[in-house]
Design a protein around this motif. Structure first.
Motif, PDB file in Angstrom:
ATOM      1  N   VAL A  85       0.840  -1.203   0.000  1.00 15.46           N
ATOM      2  CA  VAL A  85       0.000   0.000   0.000  1.00 15.46           C
ATOM      3  C   VAL A  85       0.877   1.256   0.000  1.00 15.46           C
ATOM      4  N   ASP A  86       1.876   1.297   0.879  1.00 18.73           N
ATOM      5  CA  ASP A  86       2.786   2.456   0.902  1.00 18.73           C
ATOM      6  C   ASP A  86       3.610   2.529  -0.376  1.00 18.73           C
ATOM      7  N   ALA A  87       4.031   1.375  -0.892  1.00 19.75           N
ATOM      8  CA  ALA A  87       4.783   1.354  -2.149  1.00 19.75           C
ATOM      9  C   ALA A  87       3.935   1.965  -3.258  1.00 19.75           C
ATOM     10  N   PHE A  88       2.657   1.601  -3.286  1.00 14.87           N
ATOM     11  CA  PHE A  88       1.742   2.142  -4.283  1.00 14.87           C
ATOM     12  C   PHE A  88       1.638   3.667  -4.161  1.00 14.87           C
ATOM     13  N   GLU A  89       1.532   4.161  -2.933  1.00 14.35           N
ATOM     14  CA  GLU A  89       1.414   5.608  -2.717  1.00 14.35           C
ATOM     15  C   GLU A  89       2.668   6.352  -3.185  1.00 14.35           C
ATOM     16  N   TYR A  90       3.849   5.841  -2.824  1.00 10.07           N
ATOM     17  CA  TYR A  90       5.099   6.480  -3.264  1.00 10.07           C
ATOM     18  C   TYR A  90       5.209   6.462  -4.792  1.00 10.07           C
ATOM     19  N   LEU A  91       4.890   5.324  -5.392  1.00  7.15           N
ATOM     20  CA  LEU A  91       4.990   5.218  -6.851  1.00  7.15           C
ATOM     21  C   LEU A  91       3.994   6.124  -7.557  1.00  7.15           C
TER      22      LEU A  91
END
Length: 120
Positions: A85-91
């Motif tokens: 979820v955090d990876a998605f937000e950063y990307l």
């Protein structure tokens, strides 16, 4: 200078010629110094491979400054931890700033259903 003779450093997000990188490395080895960026003299973060994995203020400063490379690297670190979820937000943020690699990585998250809602 040809593009293949330049290295992007993650700490200050600038390009430094390989000759300068080499000279800095020689100087550090000869004097027994810590490995630091030849430009900003901060903790050395050579590439996307290391910026997200090294704890400290340098990488977070770049993330807070909305540096697309730093955002993508932090996404990589979160992904490796299993925090999709955090990876998605950063990307998403990095892709919105025009980072092509982030667009590609977002497509892989969607393809694999990681960090996103799955269609039934």
């Amino acid at each position: 200078i040809k593009e293949e003779q330049i290295t992007m450093v993650g700490c200050c997000s600038i390009n430094i010629c390989d000759g300068c990188m080499y000279a800095n490395g020689v100087r550090e080895r000869e004097k027994g110094l810590e490995h630091k960026c030849p430009f900003c003299r901060d903790l050395f973060l050579l590439s996307r491979d290391t910026i997200g994995s090294v704890p400290g203020a340098t990488s977070m400063k770049r993330v807070e400054a909305n540096d697309p490379m730093a955002l993508c690297c932090m996404a990589d670190a979160r992904y490796e931890e299993g925090n999709y979820v955090d990876a998605f937000e950063y990307l998403t943020k990095a892709a919105g700033l025009g980072d092509a690699e982030s667009h590609y990585k977002l497509s892989k998250l969607y393809l694999n259903g990681e960090g996103v809602e799955k269609d039934e």
